[in-house]
Design a protein around this motif. Sequence first.
Motif, PDB file in Angstrom:
ATOM      1  N   TRP A   6       0.848  -1.192   0.000  1.00 22.94           N
ATOM      2  CA  TRP A   6       0.000   0.000   0.000  1.00 22.94           C
ATOM      3  C   TRP A   6       0.880   1.236   0.000  1.00 22.94           C
ATOM      4  O   TRP A   6       1.985   1.229   0.555  1.00 22.94           O
ATOM      5  CB  TRP A   6      -0.898  -0.018   1.242  1.00 22.94           C
ATOM      6  CG  TRP A   6      -1.773   1.184   1.345  1.00 22.94           C
ATOM      7  CD1 TRP A   6      -2.978   1.363   0.733  1.00 22.94           C
ATOM      8  CD2 TRP A   6      -1.506   2.380   2.073  1.00 22.94           C
ATOM      9  NE1 TRP A   6      -3.484   2.596   1.041  1.00 22.94           N
ATOM     10  CE2 TRP A   6      -2.586   3.244   1.870  1.00 22.94           C
ATOM     11  CE3 TRP A   6      -0.452   2.805   2.880  1.00 22.94           C
ATOM     12  CZ2 TRP A   6      -2.660   4.511   2.437  1.00 22.94           C
ATOM     13  CZ3 TRP A   6      -0.524   4.065   3.446  1.00 22.94           C
ATOM     14  CH2 TRP A   6      -1.618   4.903   3.226  1.00 22.94           C
ATOM     15  N   ASP A  71     -13.586  -7.860   2.373  1.00 19.78           N
ATOM     16  CA  ASP A  71     -13.192  -7.073   1.201  1.00 19.78           C
ATOM     17  C   ASP A  71     -11.785  -6.543   1.445  1.00 19.78           C
ATOM     18  O   ASP A  71     -11.554  -5.344   1.581  1.00 19.78           O
ATOM     19  CB  ASP A  71     -14.188  -5.945   0.955  1.00 19.78           C
ATOM     20  CG  ASP A  71     -14.052  -5.341  -0.426  1.00 19.78           C
ATOM     21  OD1 ASP A  71     -13.208  -5.807  -1.220  1.00 19.78           O
ATOM     22  OD2 ASP A  71     -14.797  -4.388  -0.713  1.00 19.78           O
ATOM     23  N   SER A  73      -9.100  -5.985  -0.090  1.00 20.74           N
ATOM     24  CA  SER A  73      -8.327  -5.103  -0.967  1.00 20.74           C
ATOM     25  C   SER A  73      -8.489  -3.631  -0.612  1.00 20.74           C
ATOM     26  O   SER A  73      -7.712  -2.796  -1.058  1.00 20.74           O
ATOM     27  CB  SER A  73      -8.717  -5.326  -2.429  1.00 20.74           C
ATOM     28  OG  SER A  73      -8.266  -6.586  -2.856  1.00 20.74           O
ATOM     29  N   ILE A  74      -9.503  -3.315   0.181  1.00 23.11           N
ATOM     30  CA  ILE A  74      -9.702  -1.923   0.589  1.00 23.11           C
ATOM     31  C   ILE A  74      -8.596  -1.529   1.572  1.00 23.11           C
ATOM     32  O   ILE A  74      -8.298  -2.267   2.505  1.00 23.11           O
ATOM     33  CB  ILE A  74     -11.090  -1.736   1.230  1.00 23.11           C
ATOM     34  CG1 ILE A  74     -12.172  -1.968   0.174  1.00 23.11           C
ATOM     35  CG2 ILE A  74     -11.229  -0.357   1.853  1.00 23.11           C
ATOM     36  CD1 ILE A  74     -13.579  -1.927   0.715  1.00 23.11           C
ATOM     37  N   GLU A  89      -3.560   5.560  -1.776  1.00 22.45           N
ATOM     38  CA  GLU A  89      -4.124   4.537  -2.649  1.00 22.45           C
ATOM     39  C   GLU A  89      -5.293   3.921  -1.881  1.00 22.45           C
ATOM     40  O   GLU A  89      -5.142   3.576  -0.709  1.00 22.45           O
ATOM     41  CB  GLU A  89      -3.093   3.451  -2.966  1.00 22.45           C
ATOM     42  CG  GLU A  89      -2.019   3.882  -3.905  1.00 22.45           C
ATOM     43  CD  GLU A  89      -1.068   2.760  -4.268  1.00 22.45           C
ATOM     44  OE1 GLU A  89      -0.481   2.852  -5.355  1.00 22.45           O
ATOM     45  OE2 GLU A  89      -0.898   1.807  -3.475  1.00 22.45           O
ATOM     46  N   TYR A  90      -6.413   3.798  -2.529  1.00 23.66           N
ATOM     47  CA  TYR A  90      -7.596   3.262  -1.860  1.00 23.66           C
ATOM     48  C   TYR A  90      -7.650   1.740  -1.872  1.00 23.66           C
ATOM     49  O   TYR A  90      -8.463   1.141  -1.184  1.00 23.66           O
ATOM     50  CB  TYR A  90      -8.867   3.836  -2.487  1.00 23.66           C
ATOM     51  CG  TYR A  90      -9.030   5.300  -2.166  1.00 23.66           C
ATOM     52  CD1 TYR A  90      -9.577   5.697  -0.954  1.00 23.66           C
ATOM     53  CD2 TYR A  90      -8.605   6.276  -3.057  1.00 23.66           C
ATOM     54  CE1 TYR A  90      -9.709   7.039  -0.632  1.00 23.66           C
ATOM     55  CE2 TYR A  90      -8.739   7.621  -2.745  1.00 23.66           C
ATOM     56  CZ  TYR A  90      -9.287   7.991  -1.532  1.00 23.66           C
ATOM     57  OH  TYR A  90      -9.404   9.323  -1.216  1.00 23.66           O
ATOM     58  N   VAL A  91      -6.758   1.143  -2.658  1.00 25.71           N
ATOM     59  CA  VAL A  91      -6.727  -0.306  -2.783  1.00 25.71           C
ATOM     60  C   VAL A  91      -5.335  -0.808  -2.422  1.00 25.71           C
ATOM     61  O   VAL A  91      -4.327  -0.251  -2.870  1.00 25.71           O
ATOM     62  CB  VAL A  91      -7.086  -0.723  -4.227  1.00 25.71           C
ATOM     63  CG1 VAL A  91      -6.932  -2.222  -4.425  1.00 25.71           C
ATOM     64  CG2 VAL A  91      -8.502  -0.282  -4.576  1.00 25.71           C
ATOM     65  N   THR A  93      -2.648  -3.916  -2.669  1.00 28.74           N
ATOM     66  CA  THR A  93      -2.346  -4.998  -3.595  1.00 28.74           C
ATOM     67  C   THR A  93      -1.725  -6.143  -2.822  1.00 28.74           C
ATOM     68  O   THR A  93      -0.913  -5.926  -1.916  1.00 28.74           O
ATOM     69  CB  THR A  93      -1.375  -4.509  -4.693  1.00 28.74           C
ATOM     70  OG1 THR A  93      -1.945  -3.348  -5.311  1.00 28.74           O
ATOM     71  CG2 THR A  93      -1.144  -5.564  -5.740  1.00 28.74           C
TER      72      THR A  93
END
Length: 110
Positions: A6, A71, A73-74, A89-91, A93
Amino acid sequence: MIARHWRGWTKPENADGYENLLKQTVLPGLKTINGYLGGYILRLNGAGETEFVVVNLFDSIESVIRFAGPDYSIAIFEPEAKALLSRIEYVATHYEVRACTVLAPPHPLY
């Protein structure tokens, strides 16, 4: 092993505060999660902003879910971080770690 990656950015004047929040609150809190293996804070000081890359290691995707929820990835970050971060970054990896040569740092980093 799963590496959760992130990125977030701060204004230069907020960089030390955000780094301290990560080192003193966030990473120690993650140690309580079953399956958390450790992490890295990477910092790049730029002219107008400072970039942080946070890589946390987990033993499985199930451990990531214990941390981040279904969820997963958030991006997850503390309310205190919102005051220090200028963009995020909102996601997050997630990577499967296929090889690792790091056993331990030769000396304590901090």
